[in-house]
Write a protein that holds these residues in place. Sequence first.
Motif, mmCIF file in Angstrom:
data_model
loop_
_atom_site.group_PDB
_atom_site.id
_atom_site.type_symbol
_atom_site.label_atom_id
_atom_site.label_comp_id
_atom_site.label_asym_id
_atom_site.label_seq_id
_atom_site.Cartn_x
_atom_site.Cartn_y
_atom_site.Cartn_z
ATOM 1 N N VAL A 68 -1.777 2.038 -2.409
ATOM 2 C CA VAL A 68 -2.723 0.494 -2.065
ATOM 3 C C VAL A 68 -2.877 0.767 0.025
ATOM 4 N N LYS A 69 -1.850 1.570 0.200
ATOM 5 C CA LYS A 69 -1.647 1.149 1.791
ATOM 6 C C LYS A 69 -2.057 2.980 2.249
ATOM 7 N N LEU A 70 -2.290 3.501 1.524
ATOM 8 C CA LEU A 70 -3.789 3.709 1.791
ATOM 9 C C LEU A 70 -5.037 3.792 1.235
ATOM 10 N N GLN A 71 -5.369 3.348 0.550
ATOM 11 C CA GLN A 71 -6.848 2.377 0.134
ATOM 12 C C GLN A 71 -7.514 1.639 1.614
ATOM 13 N N ASP A 72 -6.333 0.873 2.017
ATOM 14 C CA ASP A 72 -7.149 0.035 2.961
ATOM 15 C C ASP A 72 -6.929 1.262 4.207
ATOM 16 N N TRP A 73 -6.391 1.369 4.546
ATOM 17 C CA TRP A 73 -6.223 3.004 5.639
ATOM 18 C C TRP A 73 -8.210 3.701 5.797
ATOM 19 N N VAL A 74 -7.960 3.979 4.425
ATOM 20 C CA VAL A 74 -9.356 4.717 4.375
ATOM 21 C C VAL A 74 -10.410 3.590 4.694
ATOM 22 N N LEU A 269 -1.245 14.815 0.477
ATOM 23 C CA LEU A 269 -2.314 15.445 1.300
ATOM 24 C C LEU A 269 -3.460 14.513 2.491
ATOM 25 N N ILE A 270 -2.837 13.330 1.990
ATOM 26 C CA ILE A 270 -3.985 12.581 3.495
ATOM 27 C C ILE A 270 -3.009 12.119 4.879
ATOM 28 N N PRO A 271 -3.642 12.465 5.424
ATOM 29 C CA PRO A 271 -2.622 11.755 6.878
ATOM 30 C C PRO A 271 -2.730 9.709 7.057
ATOM 31 N N TYR A 272 -2.756 9.267 5.714
ATOM 32 C CA TYR A 272 -2.633 7.687 5.704
ATOM 33 C C TYR A 272 -0.896 7.530 6.434
ATOM 34 N N GLN A 273 -1.403 6.056 6.959
ATOM 35 C CA GLN A 273 -0.834 5.115 7.613
ATOM 36 C C GLN A 273 -0.875 3.796 7.492
ATOM 37 N N GLU A 274 0.074 2.847 7.205
ATOM 38 C CA GLU A 274 -0.192 1.555 6.407
ATOM 39 C C GLU A 274 -0.716 0.883 7.747
ATOM 40 N N VAL A 275 -1.825 -0.612 7.558
ATOM 41 C CA VAL A 275 -2.918 -1.112 8.087
ATOM 42 C C VAL A 275 -2.191 -2.520 8.032
ATOM 43 N N HIS A 276 -1.371 -2.317 9.609
ATOM 44 C CA HIS A 276 -1.113 -3.697 9.985
ATOM 45 C C HIS A 276 -2.488 -4.920 9.578
ATOM 46 N N ARG A 277 -1.479 -5.325 8.785
ATOM 47 C CA ARG A 277 -2.250 -7.115 8.634
ATOM 48 C C ARG A 277 -1.741 -8.732 9.173
ATOM 49 N N ASP A 278 -2.621 -9.632 9.384
ATOM 50 C CA ASP A 278 -2.261 -10.640 10.193
ATOM 51 C C ASP A 278 -1.364 -11.821 8.363
#
Length: 307
Positions: A68-74, A269-278
């Motif tokens: 889910v974090k990866l999805q948001d980052w993408v 394989l993907i350098p994702y990070q958690e996306v901050h959400r209000d």
Amino acid sequence: MDPLHPESLRRRIEEELLDGYDEELEMEIEDRHYEEVLADPLAPADPVQRERRRNYFRELFRLQGELVKLQDWVAVNRRKIVILFEGRDAAGKGGVIKRITQRLNPRVCRVVALPAPNDREKTQWYFQRYVPHLPAAGEMVLFDRSWYNRAGVERVMGFCSDEEYEEFFRSVPEFERMLVRSGIQVIKYWFSISDEEQHLRFLSRIHDPLKQWKLSPMDLESRRRWEDYTEAKEVMLERTHIEEAPWWIVQAVDKKAARLNCIHHLLGLIPYQEVHRDPVVLPERVRHEDYRRRQVPPEMIVPDVFG
């Protein structure tokens, strides 16, 4: 015990049924419900198997949280990712695809499983029918089988000529390098199972009415031509393993471990990070004094048979 012995087959079918049942549980239970899973009357009686099943659920939910974090980052970073899933029939490609997409937004992460080409598509540039399904910015596309059909089933079953086969190997490295240069990350997985394991999985499908549809005449013929497929796979991996889009082999005899291993590897394989959400705040519903809800005509209502 002989894997073809009736008792072995019975246990095998029970394992497949339990795996299908677990798929339903995966969508219903949360981390706090592990004890309910262990108390499930269909859970294995063997304590080692019960603990292994518990660990599977725990790791699957953790990894799906990361997906889910990866999805948001993408989506936020407008990345484009293509993931190819290849392997023999019954190797478990569909199972891992389901677990990847179970909790994701289909507008961000979608699955492509193309049928056999029609007469018109057979006359097109070979990659043409795959191109419309490639991701736009902010999308991940999972191909359940891909353009590598030419190196596998088409080669083994004689659906392409020697010239078309060789042209594929000349073209595919450049095609994938072109995708990478355009900003698409290309990830390729091959799911590997043993001869005996595929035999058992086919038998379990034959004896399970809910899974017989998974066995097409082409699948049954592929079983007979195991060695031909092995040779085709070896040539494919050797000639299309490129730096820009390497192959990754998933050991898939243990299907639950294969799912976890594949998802864990994909995330790495993907350098994702958690996306901050209000924080999400639910707004007050607007109410109007003069609003009256209309009654639905009784003939439009679905009968309450099971209520």
